[in-house]
Design a protein around this motif. Structure first.
Motif, PDB file in Angstrom:
ATOM      1  N   GLN A   1       1.303  -1.309   0.028  1.00  9.72           N
ATOM      2  CA  GLN A   1       0.141  -0.246  -0.027  1.00  9.72           C
ATOM      3  C   GLN A   1       0.773   0.855   0.163  1.00  9.72           C
ATOM      4  O   GLN A   1       2.191   1.355   0.655  1.00  9.72           O
ATOM      5  CB  GLN A   1      -1.310  -0.021   1.469  1.00  9.72           C
ATOM      6  CG  GLN A   1      -1.945  -1.218   1.527  1.00  9.72           C
ATOM      7  CD  GLN A   1      -3.057  -0.891   0.229  1.00  9.72           C
ATOM      8  OE1 GLN A   1      -3.483   0.017  -0.509  1.00  9.72           O
ATOM      9  NE2 GLN A   1      -2.864  -2.760   0.026  1.00  9.72           N
ATOM     10  N   THR A   2       0.125   2.744  -0.639  1.00 10.81           N
ATOM     11  CA  THR A   2       0.842   3.651  -0.437  1.00 10.81           C
ATOM     12  C   THR A   2       0.177   4.461   0.145  1.00 10.81           C
ATOM     13  O   THR A   2      -1.271   4.472  -0.073  1.00 10.81           O
ATOM     14  CB  THR A   2       1.604   3.406  -1.605  1.00 10.81           C
ATOM     15  OG1 THR A   2       0.490   3.738  -2.840  1.00 10.81           O
ATOM     16  CG2 THR A   2       2.090   2.803  -1.745  1.00 10.81           C
ATOM     17  N   GLY A   3       0.086   6.811  -0.054  1.00  9.04           N
ATOM     18  CA  GLY A   3      -0.249   6.446   0.631  1.00  9.04           C
ATOM     19  C   GLY A   3      -1.124   6.859   1.933  1.00  9.04           C
ATOM     20  O   GLY A   3      -0.729   6.012   2.885  1.00  9.04           O
ATOM     21  N   LEU A   4      -2.242   7.470   1.652  1.00  8.83           N
ATOM     22  CA  LEU A   4      -3.256   7.304   2.666  1.00  8.83           C
ATOM     23  C   LEU A   4      -3.683   5.945   3.038  1.00  8.83           C
ATOM     24  O   LEU A   4      -4.083   5.819   4.251  1.00  8.83           O
ATOM     25  CB  LEU A   4      -4.588   8.272   2.039  1.00  8.83           C
ATOM     26  CG  LEU A   4      -5.606   7.928   3.210  1.00  8.83           C
ATOM     27  CD1 LEU A   4      -5.538   9.103   4.577  1.00  8.83           C
ATOM     28  CD2 LEU A   4      -6.543   8.999   2.410  1.00  8.83           C
ATOM     29  N   ARG A   5      -3.811   5.300   2.232  1.00 10.21           N
ATOM     30  CA  ARG A   5      -4.244   3.845   2.426  1.00 10.21           C
ATOM     31  C   ARG A   5      -2.981   2.865   3.613  1.00 10.21           C
ATOM     32  O   ARG A   5      -3.507   2.794   4.311  1.00 10.21           O
ATOM     33  CB  ARG A   5      -4.583   2.566   0.903  1.00 10.21           C
ATOM     34  CG  ARG A   5      -4.198   1.288   2.035  1.00 10.21           C
ATOM     35  CD  ARG A   5      -5.775   0.744   2.235  1.00 10.21           C
ATOM     36  NE  ARG A   5      -6.919   1.560   2.555  1.00 10.21           N
ATOM     37  CZ  ARG A   5      -7.753   1.443   3.570  1.00 10.21           C
ATOM     38  NH1 ARG A   5      -7.575   0.732   4.439  1.00 10.21           N
ATOM     39  NH2 ARG A   5      -8.831   2.470   3.033  1.00 10.21           N
ATOM     40  N   ARG A   6      -2.011   3.386   3.228  1.00  8.55           N
ATOM     41  CA  ARG A   6      -0.259   2.769   4.331  1.00  8.55           C
ATOM     42  C   ARG A   6      -0.991   3.420   5.213  1.00  8.55           C
ATOM     43  O   ARG A   6      -0.563   2.893   6.130  1.00  8.55           O
ATOM     44  CB  ARG A   6       1.077   3.048   3.341  1.00  8.55           C
ATOM     45  CG  ARG A   6       2.028   2.536   3.968  1.00  8.55           C
ATOM     46  CD  ARG A   6       2.982   3.475   3.738  1.00  8.55           C
ATOM     47  NE  ARG A   6       3.377   4.758   3.678  1.00  8.55           N
ATOM     48  CZ  ARG A   6       3.548   4.904   4.983  1.00  8.55           C
ATOM     49  NH1 ARG A   6       3.743   3.858   6.250  1.00  8.55           N
ATOM     50  NH2 ARG A   6       4.048   5.927   5.081  1.00  8.55           N
ATOM     51  N   ILE A   7      -1.681   4.746   5.671  1.00  6.68           N
ATOM     52  CA  ILE A   7      -1.200   5.184   6.871  1.00  6.68           C
ATOM     53  C   ILE A   7      -2.676   4.943   7.551  1.00  6.68           C
ATOM     54  O   ILE A   7      -2.295   4.697   8.457  1.00  6.68           O
ATOM     55  CB  ILE A   7      -1.391   7.186   6.718  1.00  6.68           C
ATOM     56  CG1 ILE A   7      -0.156   7.763   6.238  1.00  6.68           C
ATOM     57  CG2 ILE A   7      -1.846   7.679   7.823  1.00  6.68           C
ATOM     58  CD1 ILE A   7      -0.373   8.789   5.491  1.00  6.68           C
TER      59      ILE A   7
END
Length: 121
Positions: free
Chosen positions: A7-13
């Motif tokens: 995951q990257t971006g907001l999903r990772r957070i």
């Protein structure tokens, strides 16, 4: 790049936040020492907010309390990893667990020292 980092971006957070909350929940339900430190923080942090000290001193008093929670989380993680590898008694496993315990002892000593220096200073 690791195949486990999908995951990257907001999903990772959001995922990382969920994992962190899972870790806090696991520590609170499974570790008596963590619960005891939470109780200590429930007493000391509000006390630090009402004692007549400077903002810097207050920040230090709160910070050392939170540091002890961080150290306990790391100590518990080390213990869990060691136990996952093997429950057999091994000198290296003992050393790792003892060092984690020593780190917690130092962080609790730091709370005592900082609070005493500020309150008696």
């Amino acid at each position: 790049m690791s195949p486990f980092k999908g995951q990257t971006g907001l999903r990772r957070i959001l995922n990382a936040t969920g994992y962190s909350l899972d870790g806090l929940r696991a520590a609170f339900t499974g570790e008596a020492a963590f619960r005891q430190l939470v109780l200590l923080n429930v007493v000391l942090i509000p006390l630090a907010l009402v004692i007549d000290v400077s903002r810097g001193e207050r920040a230090m008093m709160v910070a050392v309390c939170l540091l002890a929670l961080i150290v306990e989380l790391l100590n518990s993680a080390v213990e869990a990893a060691i136990d996952r590898i093997s429950l057999d008694l091994h000198p290296l496993s003992k050393n790792a667990k003892d060092m984690g315990s020593a780190a917690q002892f130092v962080s609790l000593s730091l709370i005592g020292c900082v609070w005493l220096i500020i309150l008696l200073g």
